[in-house]
Design a protein around this motif. Structure first.
Motif, PDB file in Angstrom:
ATOM      1  N   ALA A  96       0.828  -1.207   0.000  1.00  0.00           N
ATOM      2  CA  ALA A  96       0.000   0.000   0.000  1.00  0.00           C
ATOM      3  C   ALA A  96       0.864   1.260   0.000  1.00  0.00           C
ATOM      4  O   ALA A  96       0.600   2.211  -0.751  1.00  0.00           O
ATOM      5  CB  ALA A  96      -0.932   0.000   1.202  1.00  0.00           C
ATOM      6  N   LYS A  97       1.903   1.280   0.818  1.00  0.00           N
ATOM      7  CA  LYS A  97       2.763   2.455   0.917  1.00  0.00           C
ATOM      8  C   LYS A  97       3.550   2.672  -0.379  1.00  0.00           C
ATOM      9  O   LYS A  97       3.660   3.799  -0.859  1.00  0.00           O
ATOM     10  CB  LYS A  97       3.721   2.303   2.099  1.00  0.00           C
ATOM     11  N   GLU A 100       1.218   3.973  -3.076  1.00  0.00           N
ATOM     12  CA  GLU A 100       0.912   5.384  -2.828  1.00  0.00           C
ATOM     13  C   GLU A 100       2.069   6.286  -3.266  1.00  0.00           C
ATOM     14  O   GLU A 100       1.859   7.320  -3.908  1.00  0.00           O
ATOM     15  CB  GLU A 100       0.631   5.586  -1.340  1.00  0.00           C
ATOM     16  N   ILE A 101       3.305   5.894  -2.961  1.00  0.00           N
ATOM     17  CA  ILE A 101       4.487   6.680  -3.336  1.00  0.00           C
ATOM     18  C   ILE A 101       4.628   6.744  -4.848  1.00  0.00           C
ATOM     19  O   ILE A 101       4.887   7.807  -5.415  1.00  0.00           O
ATOM     20  CB  ILE A 101       5.762   6.075  -2.693  1.00  0.00           C
ATOM     21  N   LEU A 103       2.285   6.335  -7.194  1.00  0.00           N
ATOM     22  CA  LEU A 103       1.205   7.125  -7.795  1.00  0.00           C
ATOM     23  C   LEU A 103       1.432   8.620  -7.571  1.00  0.00           C
ATOM     24  O   LEU A 103       1.157   9.438  -8.441  1.00  0.00           O
ATOM     25  CB  LEU A 103      -0.148   6.689  -7.248  1.00  0.00           C
ATOM     26  N   LYS A 104       1.934   8.972  -6.379  1.00  0.00           N
ATOM     27  CA  LYS A 104       2.206  10.376  -6.065  1.00  0.00           C
ATOM     28  C   LYS A 104       3.321  10.939  -6.948  1.00  0.00           C
ATOM     29  O   LYS A 104       3.294  12.105  -7.317  1.00  0.00           O
ATOM     30  CB  LYS A 104       2.579  10.511  -4.591  1.00  0.00           C
ATOM     31  N   GLN A 111      -1.681  -2.716  -8.137  1.00  0.00           N
ATOM     32  CA  GLN A 111      -1.378  -3.810  -7.243  1.00  0.00           C
ATOM     33  C   GLN A 111      -1.848  -5.108  -7.866  1.00  0.00           C
ATOM     34  O   GLN A 111      -2.968  -5.211  -8.379  1.00  0.00           O
ATOM     35  CB  GLN A 111      -2.068  -3.590  -5.891  1.00  0.00           C
TER      36      GLN A 111
END
Length: 114
Positions: A96-97, A100-101, A103-104, A111
């Motif tokens: 998840a982390k 998120e990184i 995509l940012k 996933q």
């Protein structure tokens, strides 16, 4: 990078002043921009002694850029890992982390698996 002489197999000397030796090594692929990368983030524990790792695959580009992205992800997660052969391995379950990184930072990532 290999020694220049070790790449020149079969050529000892040329008297031609315009001679340019051609190597059979493939040219290194240029790194695609983050918007065009198709990264896949998954959990893997096969052949790792039961330990879980987050595996990021699908990176297209130079090895230096892969190393840079791998270092960024490992630093943000605060763990170890490696980046080689087009894969980034981050120790532990950080799907998840990492997603998120990525995509940012503008990467197209998704996933894979449960």
């Amino acid at each position: 990078m290999k020694n220049d002489q070790s790449r020149r197999q079969g050529v000892i000397y040329s008297t031609n002043s315009d001679f340019a030796y051609q190597t059979n090594e493939p040219a290194e692929a240029a790194t695609l921009p983050p918007q065009q990368q198709q990264l896949r983030v998954q959990l893997d524990k096969k052949q790792r002694g039961g330990k879980k790792v987050t595996l990021i695959t699908g990176f297209v580009g130079r090895d230096e850029d892969l190393q840079t992205l791998g270092k960024l992800l490992k630093t943000k997660c605060g763990v170890g890992g490696s980046a080689k052969d087009g894969e980034i391995v981050v120790q532990g379950d950080f799907r998840a982390k990492v997603l998120e990184i990525l995509l940012k930072d503008g990467y197209k990532a998704k996933q894979i698996g449960g």
